[in-house]
Design a protein around this motif. Structure first.
Motif, PDB file in Angstrom:
ATOM      1  N   LEU A 159       0.826  -1.208   0.000  1.00  0.00           N
ATOM      2  CA  LEU A 159       0.000   0.000   0.000  1.00  0.00           C
ATOM      3  C   LEU A 159       0.859   1.256   0.000  1.00  0.00           C
ATOM      4  O   LEU A 159       0.545   2.246  -0.677  1.00  0.00           O
ATOM      5  N   ALA A 160       1.960   1.214   0.754  1.00  0.00           N
ATOM      6  CA  ALA A 160       2.851   2.373   0.819  1.00  0.00           C
ATOM      7  C   ALA A 160       3.538   2.615  -0.522  1.00  0.00           C
ATOM      8  O   ALA A 160       3.634   3.759  -0.987  1.00  0.00           O
ATOM      9  N   ILE A 161       4.008   1.555  -1.158  1.00  0.00           N
ATOM     10  CA  ILE A 161       4.696   1.690  -2.440  1.00  0.00           C
ATOM     11  C   ILE A 161       3.739   2.186  -3.520  1.00  0.00           C
ATOM     12  O   ILE A 161       4.118   2.979  -4.395  1.00  0.00           O
ATOM     13  N   GLU A 162       2.496   1.771  -3.440  1.00  0.00           N
ATOM     14  CA  GLU A 162       1.489   2.181  -4.430  1.00  0.00           C
ATOM     15  C   GLU A 162       0.882   3.549  -4.117  1.00  0.00           C
ATOM     16  O   GLU A 162      -0.138   3.933  -4.694  1.00  0.00           O
ATOM     17  N   ARG A 163       1.484   4.282  -3.185  1.00  0.00           N
ATOM     18  CA  ARG A 163       1.098   5.658  -2.830  1.00  0.00           C
ATOM     19  C   ARG A 163      -0.279   5.746  -2.175  1.00  0.00           C
ATOM     20  O   ARG A 163      -0.897   6.819  -2.156  1.00  0.00           O
ATOM     21  N   GLN A 164      -0.775   4.651  -1.636  1.00  0.00           N
ATOM     22  CA  GLN A 164      -2.048   4.710  -0.925  1.00  0.00           C
ATOM     23  C   GLN A 164      -1.851   5.131   0.533  1.00  0.00           C
ATOM     24  O   GLN A 164      -2.828   5.414   1.237  1.00  0.00           O
ATOM     25  N   LEU A 165      -0.599   5.121   0.975  1.00  0.00           N
ATOM     26  CA  LEU A 165      -0.260   5.559   2.319  1.00  0.00           C
ATOM     27  C   LEU A 165       0.947   6.488   2.245  1.00  0.00           C
ATOM     28  O   LEU A 165       1.810   6.339   1.379  1.00  0.00           O
ATOM     29  N   VAL A 166       1.016   7.427   3.164  1.00  0.00           N
ATOM     30  CA  VAL A 166       2.131   8.386   3.195  1.00  0.00           C
ATOM     31  C   VAL A 166       3.351   7.718   3.826  1.00  0.00           C
ATOM     32  O   VAL A 166       3.238   7.027   4.845  1.00  0.00           O
ATOM     33  N   THR A 167       4.522   7.911   3.233  1.00  0.00           N
ATOM     34  CA  THR A 167       5.766   7.380   3.788  1.00  0.00           C
ATOM     35  C   THR A 167       6.719   8.532   4.091  1.00  0.00           C
ATOM     36  O   THR A 167       6.681   9.584   3.432  1.00  0.00           O
ATOM     37  N   ALA A 168       7.581   8.313   5.077  1.00  0.00           N
ATOM     38  CA  ALA A 168       8.554   9.347   5.438  1.00  0.00           C
ATOM     39  C   ALA A 168       9.827   8.683   5.932  1.00  0.00           C
ATOM     40  O   ALA A 168       9.786   7.814   6.811  1.00  0.00           O
ATOM     41  N   ARG A 169      10.949   9.092   5.369  1.00  0.00           N
ATOM     42  CA  ARG A 169      12.253   8.603   5.808  1.00  0.00           C
ATOM     43  C   ARG A 169      12.556   9.184   7.195  1.00  0.00           C
ATOM     44  O   ARG A 169      12.358  10.382   7.442  1.00  0.00           O
ATOM     45  N   GLN A 170      13.029   8.312   8.103  1.00  0.00           N
ATOM     46  CA  GLN A 170      13.393   8.737   9.447  1.00  0.00           C
ATOM     47  C   GLN A 170      14.918   8.697   9.601  1.00  0.00           C
ATOM     48  O   GLN A 170      15.636   8.273   8.698  1.00  0.00           O
ATOM     49  N   ARG A 171      15.399   9.116  10.732  1.00  0.00           N
ATOM     50  CA  ARG A 171      16.840   9.057  10.997  1.00  0.00           C
ATOM     51  C   ARG A 171      17.308   7.604  11.028  1.00  0.00           C
ATOM     52  O   ARG A 171      16.651   6.731  11.618  1.00  0.00           O
ATOM     53  N   ASP A 172      18.438   7.312  10.368  1.00  0.00           N
ATOM     54  CA  ASP A 172      18.991   5.963  10.391  1.00  0.00           C
ATOM     55  C   ASP A 172      19.269   5.532  11.826  1.00  0.00           C
ATOM     56  O   ASP A 172      19.583   6.364  12.691  1.00  0.00           O
ATOM     57  N   ASP A 173      19.178   4.224  12.057  1.00  0.00           N
ATOM     58  CA  ASP A 173      19.440   3.677  13.386  1.00  0.00           C
ATOM     59  C   ASP A 173      20.490   2.585  13.258  1.00  0.00           C
ATOM     60  O   ASP A 173      20.172   1.444  12.922  1.00  0.00           O
ATOM     61  N   GLY A 174      21.764   2.945  13.483  1.00  0.00           N
ATOM     62  CA  GLY A 174      22.842   1.973  13.385  1.00  0.00           C
ATOM     63  C   GLY A 174      22.929   1.360  12.002  1.00  0.00           C
ATOM     64  O   GLY A 174      23.143   2.064  11.008  1.00  0.00           O
ATOM     65  N   ASN A 175      22.740   0.052  11.898  1.00  0.00           N
ATOM     66  CA  ASN A 175      22.857  -0.673  10.635  1.00  0.00           C
ATOM     67  C   ASN A 175      21.535  -0.721   9.872  1.00  0.00           C
ATOM     68  O   ASN A 175      21.381  -1.517   8.959  1.00  0.00           O
ATOM     69  N   ASP A 176      20.584   0.116  10.240  1.00  0.00           N
ATOM     70  CA  ASP A 176      19.265   0.080   9.605  1.00  0.00           C
ATOM     71  C   ASP A 176      18.829   1.439   9.101  1.00  0.00           C
ATOM     72  O   ASP A 176      19.066   2.468   9.747  1.00  0.00           O
TER      73      ASP A 176
END
Length: 266
Positions: A159-176
């Motif tokens: 759903l997120a990839i198909e733009r049906q939901l809003v996504t937001a990049r957050q601060r990286d956490d270590g190896n993620d």
């Protein structure tokens, strides 16, 4: 409809090319290139790592597992009270569908199975949460817990990839890398994406900015054309709810709609 299918295919193709390119270059360079991706682009790469088109086309997932469930935490999810934190060895079947409905059936193992206790399960119907505890009906007074548990199912990424939901990049956490998917201003799901493999290390749900449910996912293995976790640890408000080892996944069998109702039996 045709335009939507073409857009989906374009996204998958672009993500496939991107993940192949990323995996062919050294880890340090790969990480620096991925640093520039948006949250939606990172989820697209993650979907390719998990199975690409096969993952995008999933309709149902049934996971069968065994492990230990914290009886007190399980009961609190149903708004009942048990004394002490008792972990019980159980067999588990986790049903999910594309409509973000979910059901967790627990089957006692060993000596408890011989007692013949009634069914135990949690279910989110799409609007309600509830189930049974040893044959007694339970209700979920805080519906957000059941709703967010279902939101952590497989289709949120699609759903997120198909733009049906809003996504937001957050601060990286270590190896993620960390990406947040927003359902409402109150309900969000965050994904911790491994910088080397682009597989999901952790998922959390947040209600009014407070973490409610956490899943640690590991021991990834091939299932058909997909890569899925075989070890999942779930916590509810910081308290361990379950530590499960997946025995197998069924990605083909249709899960009847009746299974996602309050009165459904296995």
């Amino acid at each position: 409809m045709l335009r939507r299918l073409m857009n989906t295919k374009t996204i998958l193709l672009a993500a496939c090319c991107l993940v192949v390119t990323l995996l062919m270059i050294p880890v340090t360079t790969r990480t620096s290139k991925a640093d520039d991706l948006t949250g939606r682009e990172l989820l697209s790469v993650t979907r390719v790592a998990h199975g690409g088109a096969e993952y995008a086309g999933l309709q149902y997932v049934t996971a069968r597992a065994d492990g230990f469930v914290n009886a007190a935490a399980f009961a609190s999810a149903g708004a009942t009270t048990l004394v002490g934190a008792v972990e019980v060895k159980v067999g588990v079947t986790d049903y999910q569908d594309r409509d973000l409905r979910r059901r967790l059936d627990l089957k006692p193992l060993g000596a408890m199975a011989a007692l013949g206790a009634g069914p135990t399960y949690l279910v989110y119907t799409g609007t309600q949460g509830g189930g049974m505890l040893l044959g007694s009906e339970i209700r979920v007074s805080e519906i957000a817990a059941s709703r967010q548990w279902a939101m952590m199912g497989f289709n949120t990424i699609n759903l997120a990839i198909e733009r049906q939901l809003v996504t937001a990049r957050q601060r990286d956490d270590g190896n993620d890398y960390v990406v947040e998917v927003r359902f409402t201003p109150q309900d969000t799901v965050r994904y911790w994406i491994n910088k080397q493999t682009f597989l999901i290390d952790k998922v959390t749900s947040r209600y009014n900015s407070t973490t409610m449910i956490e899943e640690d996912r590991s021991d990834y293995r091939k299932v058909s054309c997909m890569t899925l976790p075989f070890h999942v640890i779930t916590r509810l408000r910081g308290q361990r709810l379950a530590d499960l080892t997946i025995d197998n996944y069924d990605l083909q069998t249709v899960v009847p709609a009746a299974r996602f109702t309050m009165t459904a039996t296995p």
